[in-house]
Design a protein around this motif. Sequence first.
Motif, PDB file in Angstrom:
ATOM      1  N   ARG A  41       0.624  -0.840  -0.099  1.00 54.09           N
ATOM      2  CA  ARG A  41      -0.142   0.145   0.071  1.00 54.09           C
ATOM      3  C   ARG A  41       0.736   1.085   0.223  1.00 54.09           C
ATOM      4  O   ARG A  41       0.442   2.399  -0.296  1.00 54.09           O
ATOM      5  CB  ARG A  41      -1.330   0.615   1.371  1.00 54.09           C
ATOM      6  N   ALA A  42       1.873   1.104   0.243  1.00 57.52           N
ATOM      7  CA  ALA A  42       2.754   2.032   0.746  1.00 57.52           C
ATOM      8  C   ALA A  42       3.268   2.460  -0.734  1.00 57.52           C
ATOM      9  O   ALA A  42       3.182   3.649  -0.868  1.00 57.52           O
ATOM     10  CB  ALA A  42       4.081   2.058   1.182  1.00 57.52           C
ATOM     11  N   ASN A  43       3.390   1.991  -2.035  1.00 53.54           N
ATOM     12  CA  ASN A  43       3.431   2.332  -2.953  1.00 53.54           C
ATOM     13  C   ASN A  43       2.178   2.308  -4.019  1.00 53.54           C
ATOM     14  O   ASN A  43       3.006   2.352  -5.434  1.00 53.54           O
ATOM     15  CB  ASN A  43       4.480   1.297  -4.119  1.00 53.54           C
ATOM     16  N   ASN A  44       1.539   2.185  -3.954  1.00 54.05           N
ATOM     17  CA  ASN A  44       0.113   2.138  -5.035  1.00 54.05           C
ATOM     18  C   ASN A  44      -1.267   2.481  -4.075  1.00 54.05           C
ATOM     19  O   ASN A  44      -1.132   2.868  -2.691  1.00 54.05           O
ATOM     20  CB  ASN A  44      -0.299   0.187  -4.549  1.00 54.05           C
ATOM     21  N   PRO A  45      -1.772   2.162  -4.957  1.00 55.58           N
ATOM     22  CA  PRO A  45      -3.041   3.132  -3.808  1.00 55.58           C
ATOM     23  C   PRO A  45      -4.469   2.137  -3.177  1.00 55.58           C
ATOM     24  O   PRO A  45      -5.229   3.111  -3.038  1.00 55.58           O
ATOM     25  CB  PRO A  45      -4.069   3.651  -5.665  1.00 55.58           C
ATOM     26  N   ALA A  46      -3.555   1.238  -3.599  1.00 55.25           N
ATOM     27  CA  ALA A  46      -5.242   0.894  -2.776  1.00 55.25           C
ATOM     28  C   ALA A  46      -4.006  -0.928  -2.371  1.00 55.25           C
ATOM     29  O   ALA A  46      -3.085  -0.981  -2.644  1.00 55.25           O
ATOM     30  CB  ALA A  46      -6.489   0.215  -4.203  1.00 55.25           C
ATOM     31  N   TYR A  47      -4.615  -1.686  -1.699  1.00 50.73           N
ATOM     32  CA  TYR A  47      -4.001  -2.540  -1.032  1.00 50.73           C
ATOM     33  C   TYR A  47      -4.520  -3.734  -1.580  1.00 50.73           C
ATOM     34  O   TYR A  47      -5.472  -3.486  -3.089  1.00 50.73           O
ATOM     35  CB  TYR A  47      -5.201  -3.032   0.649  1.00 50.73           C
ATOM     36  N   GLY A  48      -3.483  -4.480  -1.241  1.00 52.14           N
ATOM     37  CA  GLY A  48      -3.456  -5.816  -3.083  1.00 52.14           C
ATOM     38  C   GLY A  48      -4.042  -6.808  -2.768  1.00 52.14           C
ATOM     39  O   GLY A  48      -4.419  -7.510  -0.996  1.00 52.14           O
ATOM     40  N   SER A  49      -4.252  -7.678  -3.804  1.00 50.31           N
ATOM     41  CA  SER A  49      -4.154  -9.413  -3.100  1.00 50.31           C
ATOM     42  C   SER A  49      -3.323 -10.641  -3.116  1.00 50.31           C
ATOM     43  O   SER A  49      -1.805  -9.711  -3.093  1.00 50.31           O
ATOM     44  CB  SER A  49      -5.158 -10.063  -4.546  1.00 50.31           C
ATOM     45  N   LEU A  50      -3.302 -11.161  -2.462  1.00 54.39           N
ATOM     46  CA  LEU A  50      -2.247 -12.027  -2.086  1.00 54.39           C
ATOM     47  C   LEU A  50      -1.408 -12.229  -2.695  1.00 54.39           C
ATOM     48  O   LEU A  50       0.231 -12.032  -2.708  1.00 54.39           O
ATOM     49  CB  LEU A  50      -2.611 -13.904  -1.750  1.00 54.39           C
ATOM     50  N   ALA A  51      -0.988 -12.369  -4.583  1.00 56.69           N
ATOM     51  CA  ALA A  51      -0.542 -12.994  -5.495  1.00 56.69           C
ATOM     52  C   ALA A  51       0.393 -11.654  -5.349  1.00 56.69           C
ATOM     53  O   ALA A  51       2.002 -10.619  -5.667  1.00 56.69           O
ATOM     54  CB  ALA A  51      -1.136 -12.784  -6.428  1.00 56.69           C
ATOM     55  N   ASN A  52      -0.508 -10.082  -5.301  1.00 63.05           N
ATOM     56  CA  ASN A  52       0.025  -8.978  -5.202  1.00 63.05           C
ATOM     57  C   ASN A  52       1.465  -8.698  -4.751  1.00 63.05           C
ATOM     58  O   ASN A  52       2.506  -7.777  -4.412  1.00 63.05           O
ATOM     59  CB  ASN A  52      -0.681  -7.975  -5.684  1.00 63.05           C
ATOM     60  N   ILE A  53       0.536  -8.653  -3.557  1.00 64.03           N
ATOM     61  CA  ILE A  53       1.548  -8.647  -1.925  1.00 64.03           C
ATOM     62  C   ILE A  53       2.698  -9.195  -2.015  1.00 64.03           C
ATOM     63  O   ILE A  53       4.147  -8.971  -1.134  1.00 64.03           O
ATOM     64  CB  ILE A  53       0.661  -8.010  -1.069  1.00 64.03           C
ATOM     65  N   GLY A  54       2.874 -10.517  -3.285  1.00 64.62           N
ATOM     66  CA  GLY A  54       3.875 -11.173  -3.352  1.00 64.62           C
ATOM     67  C   GLY A  54       4.371 -12.110  -1.984  1.00 64.62           C
ATOM     68  O   GLY A  54       5.110 -13.176  -1.874  1.00 64.62           O
ATOM     69  N   PHE A  55       3.243 -13.026  -1.630  1.00 67.49           N
ATOM     70  CA  PHE A  55       2.503 -13.968  -1.012  1.00 67.49           C
ATOM     71  C   PHE A  55       2.299 -14.961  -2.269  1.00 67.49           C
ATOM     72  O   PHE A  55       1.594 -15.399  -2.802  1.00 67.49           O
ATOM     73  CB  PHE A  55       1.672 -13.726  -0.087  1.00 67.49           C
ATOM     74  N   THR A  56       3.298 -15.832  -1.281  1.00 65.41           N
ATOM     75  CA  THR A  56       2.403 -17.157  -2.461  1.00 65.41           C
ATOM     76  C   THR A  56       1.975 -18.226  -2.111  1.00 65.41           C
ATOM     77  O   THR A  56       2.270 -18.601  -0.888  1.00 65.41           O
ATOM     78  CB  THR A  56       4.763 -17.619  -3.198  1.00 65.41           C
ATOM     79  N   GLY A  57       0.952 -19.051  -2.736  1.00 64.01           N
ATOM     80  CA  GLY A  57       0.410 -20.257  -1.880  1.00 64.01           C
ATOM     81  C   GLY A  57      -0.341 -19.039  -1.490  1.00 64.01           C
ATOM     82  O   GLY A  57      -1.150 -17.932  -1.245  1.00 64.01           O
ATOM     83  N   THR A  58      -1.375 -20.736  -0.871  1.00 66.33           N
ATOM     84  CA  THR A  58      -3.070 -19.652  -0.597  1.00 66.33           C
ATOM     85  C   THR A  58      -2.965 -20.556   0.638  1.00 66.33           C
ATOM     86  O   THR A  58      -3.708 -20.080   1.837  1.00 66.33           O
ATOM     87  CB  THR A  58      -3.923 -20.469  -1.120  1.00 66.33           C
ATOM     88  N   THR A  59      -1.663 -20.825   1.429  1.00 62.88           N
ATOM     89  CA  THR A  59      -2.356 -22.205   2.467  1.00 62.88           C
ATOM     90  C   THR A  59      -0.786 -21.027   3.784  1.00 62.88           C
ATOM     91  O   THR A  59       0.285 -20.038   3.404  1.00 62.88           O
ATOM     92  CB  THR A  59      -1.516 -23.492   2.918  1.00 62.88           C
ATOM     93  N   SER A  60      -1.280 -21.151   4.977  1.00 63.99           N
ATOM     94  CA  SER A  60      -0.148 -20.834   5.808  1.00 63.99           C
ATOM     95  C   SER A  60       1.299 -21.977   5.661  1.00 63.99           C
ATOM     96  O   SER A  60       1.167 -22.252   5.206  1.00 63.99           O
ATOM     97  CB  SER A  60      -0.628 -21.054   7.520  1.00 63.99           C
ATOM     98  N   VAL A  61       2.281 -21.531   6.414  1.00 59.58           N
ATOM     99  CA  VAL A  61       3.507 -21.762   6.779  1.00 59.58           C
ATOM    100  C   VAL A  61       3.484 -23.061   7.126  1.00 59.58           C
ATOM    101  O   VAL A  61       4.253 -23.961   6.988  1.00 59.58           O
ATOM    102  CB  VAL A  61       4.874 -21.272   7.465  1.00 59.58           C
ATOM    103  N   ASP A  62       2.878 -23.683   7.468  1.00 55.96           N
ATOM    104  CA  ASP A  62       2.655 -25.218   8.341  1.00 55.96           C
ATOM    105  C   ASP A  62       1.556 -25.561   7.458  1.00 55.96           C
ATOM    106  O   ASP A  62       1.498 -27.017   7.516  1.00 55.96           O
ATOM    107  CB  ASP A  62       2.894 -25.949   9.483  1.00 55.96           C
ATOM    108  N   GLY A  63       1.352 -25.159   7.176  1.00 57.52           N
ATOM    109  CA  GLY A  63      -0.245 -25.995   6.022  1.00 57.52           C
ATOM    110  C   GLY A  63      -1.669 -26.213   6.715  1.00 57.52           C
ATOM    111  O   GLY A  63      -1.774 -27.064   6.350  1.00 57.52           O
ATOM    112  N   TYR A  64      -1.594 -25.586   7.914  1.00 55.61           N
ATOM    113  CA  TYR A  64      -3.297 -26.618   8.929  1.00 55.61           C
ATOM    114  C   TYR A  64      -4.214 -24.648   8.466  1.00 55.61           C
ATOM    115  O   TYR A  64      -4.933 -25.258   9.227  1.00 55.61           O
ATOM    116  CB  TYR A  64      -2.371 -26.074  10.284  1.00 55.61           C
ATOM    117  N   TYR A  65      -3.742 -24.567   7.736  1.00 55.59           N
ATOM    118  CA  TYR A  65      -4.972 -23.014   7.390  1.00 55.59           C
ATOM    119  C   TYR A  65      -5.075 -22.829   5.881  1.00 55.59           C
ATOM    120  O   TYR A  65      -3.436 -22.450   5.196  1.00 55.59           O
ATOM    121  CB  TYR A  65      -4.846 -21.556   8.353  1.00 55.59           C
TER     122      TYR A  65
END
Length: 133
Positions: A57-81
Amino acid sequence: MSSQRGFTLIEMMIAVIVIGILAAIALPAYQDYVREARRADALDSLMYIQNLQEKWRANNPAYGSLANIGFTGTTSVDGYYSLAVSGASATGFVVTATGLGPQASDTGCTSITLTVSAANPRGVKAPASCWNN
């Protein structure tokens, strides 16, 4: 006369029954503690996503999706969520962690959310009881 040493069948059966009763009481309590401890996986991931969102958000006009912000995958680190971002706008977002596998039976904490808005920049954490680790 020779003396016999050892246990009788009755004594062995009593010992097995006592162990069975203790196991029946201890196992569910242990599983509850394990599920509670695994909530840290969700909380860490939610806070990490919040940090990535603020960085984005510091560099863009809006918050982003998981892919936008650089979060790879759709599960937590240990895979429980599983993790999802919704309602991303210029003023806020909602990130949700939903329990997978054994965490899906974590009573009251199957879905943990962090809602960030202009009114609450630190985020509203729900359910509050799940954040008390």
